[in-house]
Write an enzyme that holds these catalytic residues in place. Structure first.
Site, short mmCIF file in Angstrom:
data_model
loop_
_atom_site.label_atom_id
_atom_site.label_comp_id
_atom_site.label_asym_id
_atom_site.label_seq_id
_atom_site.Cartn_x
_atom_site.Cartn_y
_atom_site.Cartn_z
N ASP B 20 -60.57 -32.62 -60.67
CA ASP B 20 -60.56 -32.77 -59.21
C ASP B 20 -61.32 -31.57 -58.66
OD1 ASP B 20 -60.08 -32.85 -56.50
OD2 ASP B 20 -57.91 -32.64 -56.66
N LYS B 87 -68.09 -27.51 -51.07
CA LYS B 87 -68.13 -28.97 -51.17
C LYS B 87 -68.63 -29.60 -49.86
CE LYS B 87 -65.01 -32.74 -52.53
NZ LYS B 87 -63.62 -32.98 -52.98
N GLU B 185 -61.55 -40.14 -55.06
CA GLU B 185 -60.26 -39.43 -55.05
C GLU B 185 -59.06 -40.33 -54.73
OE1 GLU B 185 -61.33 -36.21 -52.50
OE2 GLU B 185 -62.57 -35.30 -54.05
N ASP B 207 -55.63 -39.84 -47.71
CA ASP B 207 -55.94 -38.63 -48.47
C ASP B 207 -56.63 -37.61 -47.55
OD1 ASP B 207 -56.85 -36.68 -50.18
OD2 ASP B 207 -58.00 -38.02 -51.48
#
Lengths: 182, 614
Positions: B20, B87, B185, B207
């Site tokens: 992850d 990211k 994800e 999420d």
């Protein structure tokens, strides 16, 4: 063009059981999905990618009754063109509505409501017509009466052609309503 | 756009790990005995902060990257050399993130194929920084598993576009990993949720991560996890909640002392850190103190949960529309769902849970570990790919529509969003003028009509034979693979020949740059070995120093003044050596210290043994 029916191993019919379709989709996916071939050779990976792409397309097509219908007609070489004429049943009401919108906005409200009712009734008739024709086509398919089957498909294509005009008209109605609300 | 990576998987190539790669934290996990397990980082922790700090190791310019809590510790002290939340920059151009750049203490500049981060006099792409984090995870996994780790499944936000997915895969490659699959994800989280197959039905995964928000609607049945629709916002996450607190603090500091802490990297980093601490405290307690030292003065402000919630609620309400769109695309109403699963650190906040409850009209499920569930799911997918789990299967979708530019600056869609992947669209192209030899194709991703409002993925020229207009015909296949990444191929319809397509990605590193970086990596690997040797040497000599310190009080009693002085000198030499990046020197000084203190050690031991004999 792939044959979506054979990709999923079902009979070529308008009426399909969606639970059965899903079961088949899952079952075939389990065998051919790229996840099953990540550690295999490049050729196996490539083949799995192609097969799964086709299966996905087939399932997406058959899952939706509208896509399924046009795919089935396409398989028989019947290309559904866009209708370009106002259905006769609606012509009078439509032109009256246009006049009212231009000349007498006050009266237009009533005309609009009247036209919407006519429109909805015709749409419903068309849908019932298609459903009935599809039922007949499936029956002829079951009996393998090819000529009768093809004739019904051609009728369905014609009704759809007219219906396609209805959907563009539906958008026009929405636009008129939006303008008036403004 | 896929840059073909010619790495063949070898079934004997060792374990496949699940990673992850998060905005704020990253984890690596593996399935053992059918159960996903988080592997400890080299720092002995479950989470690895996705932070890279560059330490000017030897003063000769070659800054050494340090990843994790060690880097986090430098976030404030060495703000301009410490890179975090990278990211958010992955697969993006400067225009995309100009608004962000002022909110970060490090410097962002435009660069070819994507933005660059300036650290000292070096520029790094977001891909390179991500590769450093992935490399640290690789080393962690190798340490935990006691063998080489070369294959991984890496998760990305479901709403990541082609460029962002491609960038993630390149980062994996730079880190020395063969990326077998890019998994979304929320989908990964659903695997961990439904692993035991006791839960079936229609679920939503909400999420909210550190930097991105995703919502996915899935059907779980007979071990198949079918994604029906997905939506999200790749610029919405826990970071934004921190930023909201920082803005309040910056404004108050400005009013109080007339300075702008946003303009100073160190001050901004201090505020960001204080904001994160405050946010976490407020997920547990009704009251928290926001404290930061700014320009030698202490700024402090009390926050109640209520105040904090009203500050961030407008941000959280941005999750509403993606949820409703996903439901609509799936053809469902909230009432059709049998569960709403919360994932991501910020979902610990009760205000986030409340927002989710209001959107879906049901109590959300908070039973999954918000930080670890995605890595656990990635590990399960890795196990599936390894062929160890034939029971489960993921069927995912492409999050955004794909199309090409047509006349009038409009996008003509070829593959619509939420189409199951892999999927292919074939489009025929022809020429408009006689003897035309090329057709320009511009590939786009997005939901808008105008080209300018969508994401440019790539451009390419299709070569055609010179013929009268309309005669040359070429069929182009746009294939989206199981990673959600586009591959383009073309076929000449007259000859039936496959023809190569040279695709120029709008974002992302060029092949040449990737090659250069791979070469550099070999060099880095060397530097990395050096660095590790140094760390090992430092650890090794630690006991020797402690032993010498313990013995020193007895030295004046048992040794001549010269002998005692020598031990003190050599201890001082070793301490000095420890501050320099020279493993050999450290070992040598340790040896000399040992030599000088041998006599003392013997005498002390003799005394101790004699005492024992009495």
């Amino acid at each position: 063009m792939i044959d979506c029916f054979s990709a999923l191993g079902v009979k070529r019919r308008f009426a399909l059981d969606s639970a059965d379709l899903e079961r088949r989709y899952y079952q075939i996916s389990r065998e051919i999905h790229p996840d099953r071939f990540t550690t295999g050779g490049a050729d196996a990976q490539r083949l799995s990618l192609e097969k799964m792409s086709d299966l996905n397309q087939a399932y997406r097509t058959l899952k939706d009754p509208v896509y399924r219908r046009s795919h089935l007609l396409e398989l028989e070489g019947l290309v559904v063109s866009q209708g370009s004429q106002i259905p006769m049943e609606l012509a009078e009401g439509w032109f009256e509505l246009q006049d009212a919108l231009m000349e007498d906005p006050g009266a237009a409200q009533a005309k609009l409501a009247q036209f919407e009712a006519e429109f909805a009734a015709l749409k419903q008739t068309r849908e019932r017509q298609i459903a009935e024709l599809e039922r007949q086509a499936d029956l002829e398919a079951e009996r393998v009466h090819l000529d009768a089957y093809r004739a019904i498909l051609a009728q369905i294509a014609e009704v759809i052609r007219q219906e396609s005009y209805l959907s563009s008209m539906e958008r026009d109605i929405e636009r008129i309503k939006a303008q008036r609300a403004h | 756009m896929a840059i073909q990576i010619g790495q063949k998987s070898d079934p004997t190539a060792g374990p496949i790990v699940g990673i992850d790669l998060g905005t704020t934290h990253s984890l690596v996990a593996i399935v053992r005995d059918g159960k996903p397990e988080v592997l400890m980082s080299r720092e002995g922790r479950r989470l690895l902060p996705s932070i890279v700090s560059f330490i000017d190791g030897d003063g000769r310019g070659a800054a050494h990257p340090v990843v994790g809590y060690a880097a986090k510790a430098k976030k404030v002290r060495d703000a301009s050399h410490t890179v975090f939340s990278v990211k958010r920059l992955l697969g993006k151009g400067f225009a995309d993130i100009e608004a962000e750049s002022g909110k970060l203490p490090y410097e962002i500049t435009p660069g070819e194929g994507g933005v660059r981060v300036r650290v000292g006099d070096r520029l790094y792409s977001a891909v390179e920084i991500s590769a450093m984090i992935l490399h640290e995870l690789k080393l962690s996994a190798e340490k935990a598993l006691g063998g080489p780790v070369t294959r991984a499944v890496i998760t990305v936000p479901a709403y990541f576009n082609d460029s962002q997915r491609q960038a993630t895969r390149t980062a994996g490659r730079l880190a020395g990993l063969d990326v077998l699959r890019i998994v979304n994800e929320p989908t990964a989280a659903s695997l961990a949720y439904g692993l035991d197959r006791k839960k079936e039905g229609l679920i939503a995964v909400y999420d909210l991560g550190g930097g991105t928000f995703d919502v996915s609607i899935l059907k779980l049945r007979d071990g198949v996890f079918e994604v029906l629709a997905t939506n999200g916002d790749t610029t919405l996450g826990g970071d934004d909640l921190d930023q909201a607190l920082v803005r309040v603090a910056a404004q108050e500091i400005g009013e109080r002392w007339g300075i702008n802490p946003m303009a100073d990297p160190g001050q901004l980093a201090a505020l960001l850190e204080a904001a994160e601490t405050t946010k976490i405290s407020l997920s547990e307690k009704p009251l928290a103190l926001f404290e930061a030292e700014i320009a030698g003065k202490k700024y402090s402000r009390e926050w109640t949960v209520k105040e904090f919630e009203s500050l961030i609620e407008p941000i959280l309400l941005r999750t509403r529309e993606p949820c409703l769109k996903a439901l609509k695309d799936a053809g469902l109403k909230p009432g059709d769902l049998s569960d709403v699963v919360l994932v991501g650190g910020p979902t610990r906040l009760s205000v986030v849970q409340r927002v989710a409850r209001e959107i879906f009209g049901r109590e959300p499920n908070t039973s999954m570990h918000p930080d670890e569930v995605v890595a656990a799911g990635a590990a399960i997918q890795a196990d599936i790919l390894a062929g160890n789990n034939r029971d489960l299967l993921l069927l995912d979708v492409v999050p955004l529509s794909l199309g090409i530019e047509i006349y009038g600056g409009l996008m003509s869609p070829l593959i619509s969003r939420n189409t199951p992947i892999p999927t292919v669209a074939r489009e025929r192209f022809t020429t408009f003028v006689d003897n035309q030899t090329a057709v320009d194709i511009h590939v786009l991703q997005g939901e808008r009509e105008r080209v300018a409002d969508n994401r440019s993925l790539a451009r390419f020229k299709l070569r055609v034979d010179p013929r009268p207009a309309g005669e040359a015909r070429v069929e182009v296949s746009f294939l989206i693979d199981a990673d959600g990444i586009l591959q383009v191929s073309a076929k000449n319809l007259q000859t039936g020949d496959e023809q190569s397509v040279e695709v120029r990605p709008s974002f992302g590193l060029s092949d040449t740059e990737i090659e250069r970086l791979l070469e550099e990596r070999a060099k880095y690997a060397e530097a990395d070995v050096e660095f590790r040797k140094l760390a090992e040497a430092r650890n090794e000599v630690e006991p020797a120093i402690r032993a010498a310190e313990k013995r020193l009080p007895d030295a004046d009693r048992l040794l001549t003044p010269a002998e005692a002085e020598l031990i003190r000198d050599r201890l001082a030499d070793l301490r000095k050596a420890l501050r320099q990046p020279d493993a050999q020197k450290i070992r040598q000084c340790a040896f000399l210290l040992d030599e000088a203190s041998r006599k003392l050690a013997d005498l002390i031991l003799k005394e101790a043994l004699a005492r024992g004999a009495e």
